[in-house]
Write a protein that holds these residues in place. Structure first.
Motif, PDB file in Angstrom:
ATOM      1  N   TRP A 110       0.922  -1.248  -0.029  1.00 19.87           N
ATOM      2  CA  TRP A 110       0.042   0.011   0.043  1.00 19.87           C
ATOM      3  C   TRP A 110       0.794   1.210  -0.004  1.00 19.87           C
ATOM      4  O   TRP A 110       0.455   2.376  -0.573  1.00 19.87           O
ATOM      5  N   VAL A 113       1.962   1.547  -3.783  1.00 12.79           N
ATOM      6  CA  VAL A 113       0.878   1.935  -4.461  1.00 12.79           C
ATOM      7  C   VAL A 113       0.320   3.387  -4.307  1.00 12.79           C
ATOM      8  O   VAL A 113      -0.246   3.969  -5.343  1.00 12.79           O
ATOM      9  N   THR A 114       0.501   3.833  -3.175  1.00 12.45           N
ATOM     10  CA  THR A 114      -0.059   5.041  -2.885  1.00 12.45           C
ATOM     11  C   THR A 114       0.821   6.222  -3.084  1.00 12.45           C
ATOM     12  O   THR A 114       0.658   7.475  -2.836  1.00 12.45           O
ATOM     13  N   GLU A 119       2.084   4.165 -10.748  1.00 12.38           N
ATOM     14  CA  GLU A 119       1.501   3.692 -11.914  1.00 12.38           C
ATOM     15  C   GLU A 119       2.601   3.387 -13.020  1.00 12.38           C
ATOM     16  O   GLU A 119       2.341   2.468 -13.814  1.00 12.38           O
ATOM     17  N   ARG A 225      -3.163   9.390   1.357  1.00 10.56           N
ATOM     18  CA  ARG A 225      -2.483   8.255   0.636  1.00 10.56           C
ATOM     19  C   ARG A 225      -3.767   7.537  -0.392  1.00 10.56           C
ATOM     20  O   ARG A 225      -4.486   6.999  -0.130  1.00 10.56           O
ATOM     21  N   THR A 227      -4.616   6.468  -4.455  1.00 11.82           N
ATOM     22  CA  THR A 227      -3.775   5.657  -5.509  1.00 11.82           C
ATOM     23  C   THR A 227      -4.828   5.712  -6.846  1.00 11.82           C
ATOM     24  O   THR A 227      -6.124   5.719  -6.906  1.00 11.82           O
ATOM     25  N   THR A 254      -9.171   5.011  -3.575  1.00 10.24           N
ATOM     26  CA  THR A 254      -8.720   4.352  -4.882  1.00 10.24           C
ATOM     27  C   THR A 254      -9.694   4.845  -5.904  1.00 10.24           C
ATOM     28  O   THR A 254     -10.988   5.174  -5.463  1.00 10.24           O
TER      29      THR A 254
END
Length: 578
Positions: A110, A113-114, A119, A225, A227, A254
């Motif tokens: 996490w 990803v955040t 990406e 945070r 994503t 998200t």
């Protein structure tokens, strides 16, 4: 499969032991293990995924063959994140990976990803039993009284976190024998066989630093945070350590989110149900790579308009009219995808269209519940195209009245084929799918108030419905350990089309028509409609109720049958034919 190829990735003097195998030109899948595991814990999932993917695992710092730096600060999430990025850059340069994390592997994933720009390195993320600590911290700040109670229940589950903050206590426990006992402990608590690790004692003792370096700072001072990476949550419903409710805080953070639930414990998706986990990973990864989402993955997509049963598949027999139709509409209004089945395909399609016109999701299919091949074809279709159902309502039935001595063998066969064997087929076929796909599902069998009392007027019908009631109790006991509920619904005098189609044996056509008309008038005058039974079915699923007598007369017949059998036998002698 081919053997793992080993390579050491070095970042800031820390050696990270990595492994990779499979197709180097296929989609890259990077697995991150949790505590107190190492990269070997992913072997069963990797085996199930096969050679079409470029599979990568590594031992995080402090575990397995990787370095174990000293000091709490060396295990902060920022360091773990940069380790993960270093592994991606070394083993999948130029191609984003599909990240999969479990437990602490998920927590540190996490963090990656955040991170802004994630990406570029991460194509998708599948999280198993590991929340983002910052999300939990924000959620704790925003809790009301009800949420606070849930948070306290989770804290009770997480008692070990407090123990890990006591200096030297947890490392000493690992060194004094917990390491050697770990495989047996996992077998006793989870019912699983864990891979034996030569570094288990060190992994357990050193990994405590993960908790001490990150838990309190992140929970007490959470950061924003978010994503844009597509996220899939695989939620273990029987997790002893990470309650499913902890993952309810994910959606606001998200952009694209899917959620699937497995009826397993904490390590079940890795060790007990690895093929199922691999199946979910394949569907998600292939979709992110450009393939159309299958029906099960479509249902798993989380949206702002989700109802309480969103993502669930409900299969209903006899859904073309009456109780089946109203039950289909009720589940459709709750956000479920409803598969409406009936021997009359046009009526099943009409019910499905009503759900669709109301903004819901529904399909229809012709099925003869009294025919084993037809039911097996339905089960194959569901398994292949939709995935195991979450709820099955075995509702289809027919009415038959008249003396036993006037009831032919063919009459008996017809009523038992539909009323009893139809339920048996639905139970055996779909319960197997639920068990195989680790679904915490529910089966509803529609019996009748006639199951409670004998009757000279309904020998065949009452026998079939009494058998359904006993079948339900037996199956409920059998499936309890699998987390699958089973309920019997026993309606009374309900105004549905079944009364107009019921047959009366031993009379001519004119008398049969007269009795049908009389029965319809009685049921219509009673005024108890099918939608009220549908609400009882939904409540039975939500509350996992074993037996539900619907209507006053059903409750009364149940009481007489159980507590006054002599009275029940005298009442059975009455001729109640209309």
């Amino acid at each position: 499969m081919e053997q793992w190829h080993h390579r050491t990735v070095i970042r800031d003097g820390i050696n990270l032991a990595t492994r990779r195998r499979g197709n180097p030109d296929g989609p890259a899948v990077l697995f991150v293990h949790g505590y107190p595991d190492n990269g070997d814990v992913w072997d069963a999932v990797a085996e199930a995924l096969g050679d079409d993917y470029h599979l990568i695992t590594y031992d995080v710092r402090g575990a397995g063959a990787s370095s174990s730096p000293r000091g709490r600060q060396a295990y902060r999430l920022e360091e773990l994140r940069d380790d993960l990025f270093a592994v991606i850059d070394a083993l999948s340069p130029g191609r984003p990976v599909h990240l999969v994390g479990h437990d602490w592997g998920s927590i540190q994933a996490w963090e990656a990803v955040t991170e802004p720009g994630a990406e570029k390195r991460i194509a998708s993320y599948t999280s198993l039993s590991g929340p983002c600590l910052d999300h939990i911290g924000h959620n704790l700040r925003a809790t009301g009284a009800g949420d606070l109670a849930a948070s306290l229940r989770q804290l009770a589950k997480s008692w070990y976190i407090g123990a890990f903050h006591i200096p030297a206590l947890a490392p000493m426990a690992w060194k004094l024998g917990l390491g050697d006992a770990w495989p047996d402990l996992l077998r006793r608590t989870e019912g699983l066989s864990a891979p034996v690790s030569a570094t288990q004692t060190r992994d357990g003792a050193q990994g405590v630093a993960l908790y001490r370096a990150n838990m309190l700072p992140r929970l007490l001072n959470p950061r924003e945070r978010r994503t844009t990476v597509p996220v899939q949550l695989l939620v273990a419903r029987r997790d002893r350590y990470v309650g499913p409710a902890l993952l309810d805080s994910v959606p606001p953070w998200t952009g694209q989110l899917w959620r699937r639930e497995l009826n397993t414990g904490h390590w079940g998706p890795l060790l007990g149900h690895a093929p199922l986990t691999a199946r979910y990973l394949k569907a998600f990864i292939e979709h992110i790579e450009g393939a159309p989402a299958d029906a099960a993955l479509q249902r798993a997509r989380v949206t702002a308009a989700d109802g309480p049963d969103s993502g669930k598949l409900v299969v209903i027999t006899g859904a073309g009219s009456g109780i089946g139709e109203q039950t289909a509409l009720a589940f459709g209004a709750r956000g479920a995808t409803v598969l409406c089945t009936d021997i009359d395909p046009d009526s099943a399609a009409r019910t499905a269209r009503k759900i669709q016109d109301a903004g819901g999701q529904a399909l229809s299919r012709k099925t003869d519940v009294g025919n084993s091949r037809s039911m097996e074809a339905l089960a194959r279709y569901v398994d292949k195209e939709l995935g195991a159902p979450d709820v099955v309502v075995n509702n289809a039935g027919i009415g038959l009245a008249g003396p036993l001595l006037d009831t032919t063998v063919q009459d008996w066969k017809q009523v038992l084929d539909v009323n009893l064997w139809g339920v048996i087929h639905g139970c055996r076929l779909f319960a197997r799918q639920m068990v195989d796909q680790a679904k915490s599902g529910h089966i509803v069998n529609v019996s009748s108030a006639s199951a409670y009392l004998p009757s000279r007027a309904l020998p065949a019908y009452a026998t079939s419905k009494s058998a359904v009631l006993m079948l339900t109790e037996c199956l409920r006991a059998e499936l309890a350990d699998q987390g699958i509920g089973v309920s019997a619904i026993c309606p009374g005098i309900i105004d549905t089309p079944i009364t107009g189609r019921a047959r009366f044996v031993g009379v001519d056509d004119d008398e049969q028509s007269r009795r049908r008309d009389a029965a319809q008038r009685l049921y219509h005058k009673r005024g108890f409609t099918a939608d009220r039974v549908a609400r009882a079915i939904v409540d039975a699923v939500q509350g996992n109720r074993a037996e539900v007598p619907v209507s006053v007369e059903a409750s009364g017949m149940r009481l007489i049958g159980r507590w006054a059998p002599g009275l029940a036998r005298r009442l059975a002698r009455l001729d109640v034919a209309p």
